[in-house]
Write a protein that holds these residues in place. Structure first.
Motif, PDB file in Angstrom:
ATOM      1  N   MET A   1      38.176  17.975  26.883  1.00  0.00           N
ATOM      2  CA  MET A   1      38.640  17.916  28.279  1.00  0.00           C
ATOM      3  C   MET A   1      40.002  17.198  28.318  1.00  0.00           C
ATOM      4  N   HIS A  25      34.063  16.671  42.042  1.00  0.00           N
ATOM      5  CA  HIS A  25      34.601  17.458  40.932  1.00  0.00           C
ATOM      6  C   HIS A  25      35.176  16.548  39.855  1.00  0.00           C
ATOM      7  N   GLU A  28      32.366  15.168  37.829  1.00  0.00           N
ATOM      8  CA  GLU A  28      31.832  16.154  36.875  1.00  0.00           C
ATOM      9  C   GLU A  28      32.684  16.200  35.606  1.00  0.00           C
ATOM     10  N   LEU A  29      34.003  16.202  35.780  1.00  0.00           N
ATOM     11  CA  LEU A  29      34.886  16.232  34.604  1.00  0.00           C
ATOM     12  C   LEU A  29      34.752  14.959  33.772  1.00  0.00           C
ATOM     13  N   VAL A  31      32.063  13.072  33.482  1.00  0.00           N
ATOM     14  CA  VAL A  31      30.799  13.139  32.747  1.00  0.00           C
ATOM     15  C   VAL A  31      30.934  14.077  31.558  1.00  0.00           C
ATOM     16  N   ALA A  32      31.573  15.229  31.786  1.00  0.00           N
ATOM     17  CA  ALA A  32      31.752  16.194  30.699  1.00  0.00           C
ATOM     18  C   ALA A  32      32.599  15.619  29.576  1.00  0.00           C
ATOM     19  N   ALA A  33      33.518  14.709  29.915  1.00  0.00           N
ATOM     20  CA  ALA A  33      34.376  14.098  28.907  1.00  0.00           C
ATOM     21  C   ALA A  33      33.729  12.869  28.259  1.00  0.00           C
ATOM     22  N   LEU A  59      24.195  14.562  39.370  1.00  0.00           N
ATOM     23  CA  LEU A  59      25.339  14.090  38.607  1.00  0.00           C
ATOM     24  C   LEU A  59      25.227  12.592  38.324  1.00  0.00           C
ATOM     25  N   SER A  62      23.084  12.169  35.315  1.00  0.00           N
ATOM     26  CA  SER A  62      23.836  12.490  34.098  1.00  0.00           C
ATOM     27  C   SER A  62      24.821  11.389  33.753  1.00  0.00           C
ATOM     28  N   SER A  66      24.919   9.139  30.384  1.00  0.00           N
ATOM     29  CA  SER A  66      26.041   9.433  29.498  1.00  0.00           C
ATOM     30  C   SER A  66      26.418   8.280  28.578  1.00  0.00           C
TER      31      SER A  66
END
Length: 427
Positions: A1, A25, A28-29, A31-33, A59, A62, A66
């Protein structure tokens, strides 16, 4: 990311903090990173404003998980050791009945220092009863009347026509179709007795008295300020006849065009609604508002049907100053005081200035008593010396008011102020 994308979104969220989809949003990014710790704060902001947002709840779960996963993956390899017990017990499995499959009670207990709990309870304290309008406001019975107010003949005459006359003469009120409601805006320099005057009106009417300041209304939670304001008016309606006193109305009803906070604009809108009596009749509710800066009050508050009558409360005149001085000296040891002479030496003094003058004169007499060892009374010399030391606090206000009367009086709403300033200049 890409970190650049996350940084750009972070800057966008800082510029638009109320944009919840954008904040979600970004979370979300994050968490994804693998940056769940940073995402927690953003998701908490969304949940504080939209507690039932299922996407935000998922979220949050998560994001909370994380850091633990990232920390496990990053552990260096080494000799096999027995795993250390976790610092905090793992949350119990979520029950299917809860939305999103997350046990939020357990989450609040485990991560209470990270995400504040949505609701707080003080032991077994019961929930507030809906409709309990008096939970935050004190309803008083004033013991002072207009007879206790020194001077202010014009102000008293206006109050008699607006409030007191209709209440005392119900048949005449019915004949002329005068309703038992109304709004009056008292304005003038600070310390000239606007609050005392409002209490005197309530005492003269034998009505209940509720005083409100901005601290009684404003609350950090969205919607709470509007509810507090509604509860205040409901309390006044429930105790009619009632004088509702809104102190520092310029802070609560500031011009919406000058407000940068959307929350404060909704508070002003709620105040307009309550003054109109849309959600409940205001019969028997007499609204008195006071301000030192009427030019900062939203114009919608001053239209007919709301605070439609305006009264200028000026510094006390000579006889009124003598009455105020006598009031503040009544419990002090005095001898040979010429009230008329002191009143003549205190032109433009407010009531608060006169109270401070009496306090200063008492200090002079007490200082001499301590120095000589002999108690003496407060005398005329003490009063005149205090009058020379204490400066009138109204001068700064009149400097501002003069500009308003000269350059912002196109509608004529400050004609009485302009007339007084002209009279004062000619002295």
């Amino acid at each position: 990311m890409s970190d650049a994308l996350i940084d750009s979104l972070t800057a966008a969220v800082q510029a638009r903090p109320d944009d919840l989809p954008l904040r979600l949003h970004l979370a979300e990014l994050l968490v994804a990173a693998g940056r769940g710790a940073e995402a927690i704060g953003h998701v908490a902001q969304v949940l504080s404003r939209d507690p039932d947002n299922a996407a935000a709840r998922g979220l949050m779960a998560s994001a909370l998980a994380s850091p633990a996963e990232t920390g496990t993956a990053a552990e260096p390899s080494g000799p096999a050791e027995a795993p250390a017990p976790p610092a905090t017990p793992a949350p119990p499995a979520a029950t299917p009945a809860q939305p999103g499959g997350v046990d939020w009670t357990a989450m609040e207990q485990q991560f209470g220092d990270v995400v504040p709990p949505r609701f707080a309870r003080a032991g077994d304290e019961p929930e507030p009863v809906a409709g309990d309008a008096d939970r935050s406001f004190d309803v008083e019975r004033s013991t002072v009347t207009l007879a206790d107010v020194g001077g202010m003949a014009e102000v008293k005459k206006r109050l008699e026509v607006s409030f007191l006359g209709p209440l005392r003469n119900p048949k005449l009120r019915s004949l002329f179709g005068k309703s038992l409601r109304g709004g009056l805006l008292l304005y003038g320099p600070p310390g000239c007795g606007k609050t005392f005057l409002a209490r005197a009106v309530a005492g003269e009417m034998g009505a209940a008295f509720i005083s409100l300041s901005i601290t009684d209304v404003l609350n950090m939670w969205v919607g709470s300020s509007e509810r507090n304001l509604h509860d205040l008016f409901e309390s006044a309606r429930g105790h009619a006849p009632c004088v509702l006193f809104l102190d520092e109305i310029d802070a609560l009803g500031h011009k919406r065009s000058q407000l940068h906070s959307s929350a404060m604009r909704t508070v002003v809108n709620q105040l307009l609604t309550e003054l109109d009596g849309v959600q409940g009749g205001n019969e028997g509710v007499f609204v008195l508002a006071a301000t030192n800066a009427p030019w900062d009050v939203d114009s919608a508050l001053r239209r007919p049907g709301r605070l439609d009558r305006t009264v200028l409360v000026l510094p006390p005149d000579g006889p009124a100053r003598a009455a105020v001085l006598e009031y503040h000296l009544r419990d002090r040891p005095v001898a040979g005081i010429d009230l008329a002479a002191v009143a003549a030496a205190t032109e433009n003094f407010s009531g608060a200035d006169l109270a401070h003058l009496c306090e200063t004169a008492a200090e002079y007499a007490m200082r001499d008593s301590i120095a000589t060892g002999e108690i003496r009374m407060i005398n005329q010399a003490d009063m005149l010396a205090a009058a020379r030391e204490v400066r009138p606090s109204t001068d700064a206000w009149f400097t501002t008011a003069r500009n308003v009367a000269m350059f912002a009086n196109q509608s004529g709403e400050y004609d009485d102020l302009a007339a007084y300033l002209k009279k004062r200049k000619s002295r």
